[in-house]
Design a protein around this motif. Structure first.
Motif, mmCIF file in Angstrom:
data_model
loop_
_atom_site.group_PDB
_atom_site.id
_atom_site.type_symbol
_atom_site.label_atom_id
_atom_site.label_comp_id
_atom_site.label_asym_id
_atom_site.label_seq_id
_atom_site.Cartn_x
_atom_site.Cartn_y
_atom_site.Cartn_z
ATOM 1 N N ASP A 1 0.763 -1.249 0.299
ATOM 2 C CA ASP A 1 0.323 -0.006 -0.709
ATOM 3 C C ASP A 1 0.757 1.416 -0.304
ATOM 4 O O ASP A 1 1.966 0.988 -0.510
ATOM 5 N N VAL A 2 0.332 1.760 -0.002
ATOM 6 C CA VAL A 2 1.258 4.000 0.073
ATOM 7 C C VAL A 2 2.063 4.083 1.619
ATOM 8 O O VAL A 2 2.796 5.122 1.467
ATOM 9 N N VAL A 3 2.019 2.840 2.659
ATOM 10 C CA VAL A 3 2.854 3.138 3.595
ATOM 11 C C VAL A 3 4.136 2.083 3.934
ATOM 12 O O VAL A 3 5.123 2.935 4.004
ATOM 13 N N ASP A 4 4.087 1.276 3.209
ATOM 14 C CA ASP A 4 4.818 0.256 3.274
ATOM 15 C C ASP A 4 4.345 -1.209 2.282
ATOM 16 O O ASP A 4 3.192 -1.785 1.520
ATOM 17 N N VAL A 5 5.250 -2.611 1.752
ATOM 18 C CA VAL A 5 5.297 -3.090 2.103
ATOM 19 C C VAL A 5 4.294 -4.734 3.107
ATOM 20 O O VAL A 5 5.751 -4.590 3.763
ATOM 21 N N TYR A 6 4.119 -5.500 2.949
ATOM 22 C CA TYR A 6 3.539 -6.643 3.824
ATOM 23 C C TYR A 6 3.573 -7.746 3.620
ATOM 24 O O TYR A 6 3.011 -8.145 2.393
ATOM 25 N N THR A 7 4.211 -8.874 4.292
ATOM 26 C CA THR A 7 3.826 -10.781 3.521
ATOM 27 C C THR A 7 2.730 -10.607 4.746
ATOM 28 O O THR A 7 3.747 -10.748 6.477
ATOM 29 N N TYR A 8 2.251 -11.693 4.395
ATOM 30 C CA TYR A 8 0.631 -12.781 5.137
ATOM 31 C C TYR A 8 1.489 -13.634 5.183
ATOM 32 O O TYR A 8 1.172 -14.258 3.940
ATOM 33 N N LYS A 9 1.136 -14.449 6.545
ATOM 34 C CA LYS A 9 1.336 -16.541 6.259
ATOM 35 C C LYS A 9 0.615 -16.800 7.525
ATOM 36 O O LYS A 9 1.195 -16.108 8.320
#
Length: 607
Positions: A397-405
Motif C-alpha cells: 500500500d502507500v505506506v509499506d510492503v507486508y507479507t502475511y502467512k
C-alpha cells in the motif's frame, strides 16, 4: 331408505344420478353455456376450473370434433370435483344442440355444433356417519376432517387411507396395503359411511441394492455413496436419503430407487437403483456489471466423474473490476477436487488451491491458498464444514510492503430451507463461520467470526409480493489491525453489501491521514430490505434499502463509520433465474463518496 354401495380406496367411485339428452355444433365463446343450479362462489369456481368444455373454450378450440370430445369428457371431472366437496348425488346434463352428449355414439359425431349447454345440480352436501381406518400404528394421525359429522369430502378418505399406510411403512411394514373397504352413501339422510381395513404385512429389512444403468461410475462407489443400510429395518426416510445422496453428486441426471415386488426370505426387501449418468463435462460463463465497480467475468470447467467414483474436478477463474473507477483489475484461478462418501456416506472430502492478484483502491496483493476440507450433510437443509488452509499474501500500500502467512482452521455451518436459491419467495438462510488462524512472522494470530442471515415471506399467489431481509455481521479479534491478513478485514459498499455506495468505499483510515492510507476494519455489520412485486409472470419490480457499518478495532470505536443506499430494481424471469437490474443512490452516512447513482446488472436476486 335409498343407499348406494361402492368400493373405493384411493379413488372413490360413487353412483352418479344423471339424466341424459342429445347433441349438435359449437365454435364460438357465445355458443357455450355453463350453469350451476342454486350455487355460487367456491363450488361454481371449482366446477368451471374442472370443466373440459370451458377448457376447450379457453384454448380457443372451435373444431366440431374437439368440442364433441370435450363434451363427452365433461361428466367425469365435474363428478370428481363435486365428490371432493362432499356432493354425492349430483345431476349433470351436457347438451349438444339439445342432445345429451353421453347418448351420442362416437361414430355418429356431429359435423358441426351450434350450442353446448352444461347444467349442474350439485345436490345436498353429505357428512360422515362413520369414518374409520384400521389398524393404525400408535403415532399415525388421520386428517382432522375425517370424523363423524364432518363434511364427507372424497379426498379425506384417500388422505386417511394413505396416512394409515404411510404410518405402517414408517415402522418397517413396506408392503402395507388396503385389505378391504366399505363405503356407503345414504341418499335419504345425506350421510357417508367409510370403513377401511388395512393389512400391515410383515416388518421388513433392507435387502441388497441392485444397480442398473451405470456406465462410467463404479458400482462399488454407487453402493458407498447411497449408503443404504442393508440388513436394517426398512425406512422410507432412509430410502429417500440414499436417493438424495446419489443425486447430490451431480454425476446422474436421473436417480430412481424402486422396491422389489416380492419379499426375499426371510424378511428382506431388495432395492433397485436405476441411474442415468450426466455428461462428463460442464462449463459455465457468467458476467455482472456495476457502474462504479466495472465488469466481473467468471467461468468454470467441471469434470463430474474424474476417476469413476463421483470425484468432481473443478477449474474456475475470475476477472473482476474491469473498468472500475477506483481500482485496478483483480484476477484469480482456482482448482478444487471433491470426493463424496468419504468416511461416511454424507461426508465429502475436498482439496482446494487458488492463486490470484488483487488491485484494490487501498492496496495491491499477490495471494495463494492451499487447503483441504470436510463437509457433512446433516440433512437436506443443514450442512457443516471443517477445513485446514495455508495462505500467503504479499501486500503493498502507500505506506509499506507486508507479507502475511498464516494457517487457518475454518469451521462453518449452513442452514438453507429456501424454496429457490436464485429467486426465494419463502424460507430462511443462515451461514456462519468461525475461523481461528495462526500467524507466522509479521502476521498475528487471532480469529474471525462472520454470519449472513436471510429471510423471505410472500403474500399472495400468482402476482404475490415478497418481503426479503438480510443481516450480515463480522468481527476479527486477537490480532492487531495492521498485522491481520487483509482478506480477513471488512469493507462495505457495492452489490454485496450497500448498493448505491461504491464497492468497498467504506473502511477505516490507517496511519497519518495525510498519506490517505485506507484499510478494512475489524468489525462489520450490514442490513438490507427489499419489497419484490410481480407485475406479470416474467416481470417484477423491487424497492430496496441497504445500510452498512465498519469499525476499526471493534464496534463503536472512534474509527467506525456507516453509510446507506436505496433504490429501485427491475427483474426479468428467464426460467433459470431472474436477470437483475438495480439502480441505487447514497442516502446516508458521514463519509461523502460523491459518486452519485450506481447501477448493477446480474443474474439472480441480490440476496
Amino acid at each position: 331408505m335409498s343407499q348406494s354401495i361402492f368400493r373405493p380406496v384411493l379413488g372413490l367411485s360413487i353412483l352418479l344420478t344423471a339424466t341424459v339428452t342429445s347433441f349438435g355444433p359449437v365454435a364460438a365463446e357465445s355458443r357455450i353455456e355453463f350453469r350451476v343450479l342454486g350455487q355460487s362462489g367456491k363450488i361454481e369456481d371449482n366446477l368451471r376450473s374442472a370443466s373440459a368444455v370451458l377448457s376447450a373454450r379457453r384454448e380457443k378450440k372451435s373444431a366440431a370434433e374437439d368440442l364433441f370430445a370435450a363434451a363427452r369428457a365433461e361428466y367425469g371431472p365435474l363428478v370428481n370435483t363435486l365428490y371432493a366437496m362432499g356432493h354425492y348425488s349430483p345431476v349433470i346434463h351436457v347438451l349438444i344442440d339439445g342432445r345429451e352428449a353421453a347418448e351420442i355414439p362416437p361414430l355418429d359425431a356431429p359435423d358441426s355444433i351450434g350450442k353446448i349447454t352444461v347444467t349442474v345440480d350439485p345436490g345436498p352436501r353429505f357428512r360422515f356417519s362413520t369414518a374409520t381406518v384400521s389398524p393404525l400404528t400408535r403415532d399415525t394421525r388421520l386428517p382432522e376432517g375425517f370424523a363423524p359429522g364432518k363434511v364427507a369430502e372424497s379426498g379425506l378418505v384417500r388422505e386417511a387411507v394413505q396416512s394409515g399406510i404411510d404410518g405402517w411403512r414408517e415402522v418397517g411394514h413396506a408392503k402395507a396395503k388396503v385389505a378391504g373397504q366399505q363405503v356407503v352413501a345414504d341418499h335419504a339422510t345425506q350421510r357417508l359411511s367409510a370403513e377401511v381395513t388395512l393389512d400391515p404385512g410383515p416388518r421388513l429389512r433392507f435387502g441388497s441394492l441392485i444397480i442398473k444403468g451405470e456406465e462410467r461410475m463404479r458400482p462399488r462407489r454407487i453402493h458407498k455413496i447411497a449408503g443404504l443400510p442393508e440388513g436394517s429395518t426398512y425406512s422410507p426416510e432412509d430410502l429417500e436419503r440414499s436417493a438424495d445422496r446419489l443425486r447430490r453428486t451431480g454425476v446422474f441426471s436421473s436417480v430412481t430407487l424402486t422396491e422389489a415386488e416380492t419379499i426375499r426370505a426371510p424378511d428382506l426387501l431388495d432395492i433397485t437403483a436405476t441411474v442415468v449418468e450426466e455428461k462428463l463435462h460442464r462449463y459455465s460463463i457468467g458476467a455482472e456489471v456495476a457502474s462504479f465497480d466495472g465488469l466481473d467475468l467468471t467461468g468454470y470447467w467441471l469434470h463430474r466423474n474424474l476417476m469413476g467414483g463421483g470425484e468432481r474436478l473443478k477449474i474456475e477463474g475470475e476477472i473482476s473490476n474491469i473498468g472500475a473507477q477506483a481500482s485496478g483489475v483483480d484476477y484469480s484461478l482456482g482448482l478444487s477436487l471433491d470426493r463424496p462418501a468419504t468416511i461416511t456416506p454424507d461426508t465429502t472430502l475436498g482439496f482446494t488451491t487458488e492463486i490470484g492478484h488483487l488491485n484494490e483502491e487501498d492496496y495491491t496483493a499477490d495471494v495463494a491458498t492451499l487447503g483441504t476440507n470436510l463437509s457433512h450433510y446433516f440433512s437436506d437443509r443443514l450442512t457443516g464444514r471443517l477445513g485446514l488452509e495455508y495462505s500467503y499474501a504479499k501486500v503493498e500500500d502507500v505506506v509499506d510492503v507486508y507479507t502475511y502467512k498464516h494457517l487457518a482452521l475454518p469451521i462453518g455451518v449452513t442452514w438453507d430451507n429456501r424454496d429457490d436459491k436464485l429467486d426465494a419467495r419463502k424460507g430462511t438462510y443462515l451461514d456462519a463461520e468461525f475461523r481461528p488462524f495462526l500467524g507466522f512472522g509479521f502476521t498475528d494470530s487471532g480469529a474471525q467470526i462472520k454470519a449472513d442471515g436471510r429471510a423471505y415471506k410472500t403474500f399472495g399467489d400468482a402476482r404475490g409480493v415478497t418481503l426479503a431481509g438480510r443481516a450480515q455481521i463480522g468481527a476479527v479479534f486477537g490480532s492487531d489491525l495492521l498485522q491481520t491478513p487483509r482478506d480477513y478485514l471488512f469493507y462495505s459498499g457495492g452489490g454485496g453489501s450497500v448498493r448505491g455506495q461504491p464497492y468497498q468505499s467504506l473502511g477505516v483510515i490507517a496511519g497519518p491521514r495525510s498519506l490517505g492510507a485506507g484499510i478494512g476494519g475489524m468489525a462489520f455489520a450490514a442490513v438490507s430490505g427489499e419489497i419484490r412485486a410481480r407485475v406479470s409472470e416474467k416481470i417484477g419490480v423491487v424497492g430496496f434499502a441497504d445500510a452498512g457499518y465498519v469499525g476499526g478495532m471493534e464496534f463503536g470505536d472512534s474509527l467506525g463509520d456507516w453509510h446507506a443506499g436505496a433504490g429501485l430494481g427491475l427483474r426479468y424471469n428467464t426460467g433459470f433465474g431472474p436477470i437483475r437490474l438495480d439502480i441505487a443512490a447514497p442516502v446516508g452516512g458521514s463519509r461523502d463518496t460523491g459518486d452519485g447513482v450506481q447501477f448493477y446488472v446480474g443474474i439472480g436476486q441480490a440476496f
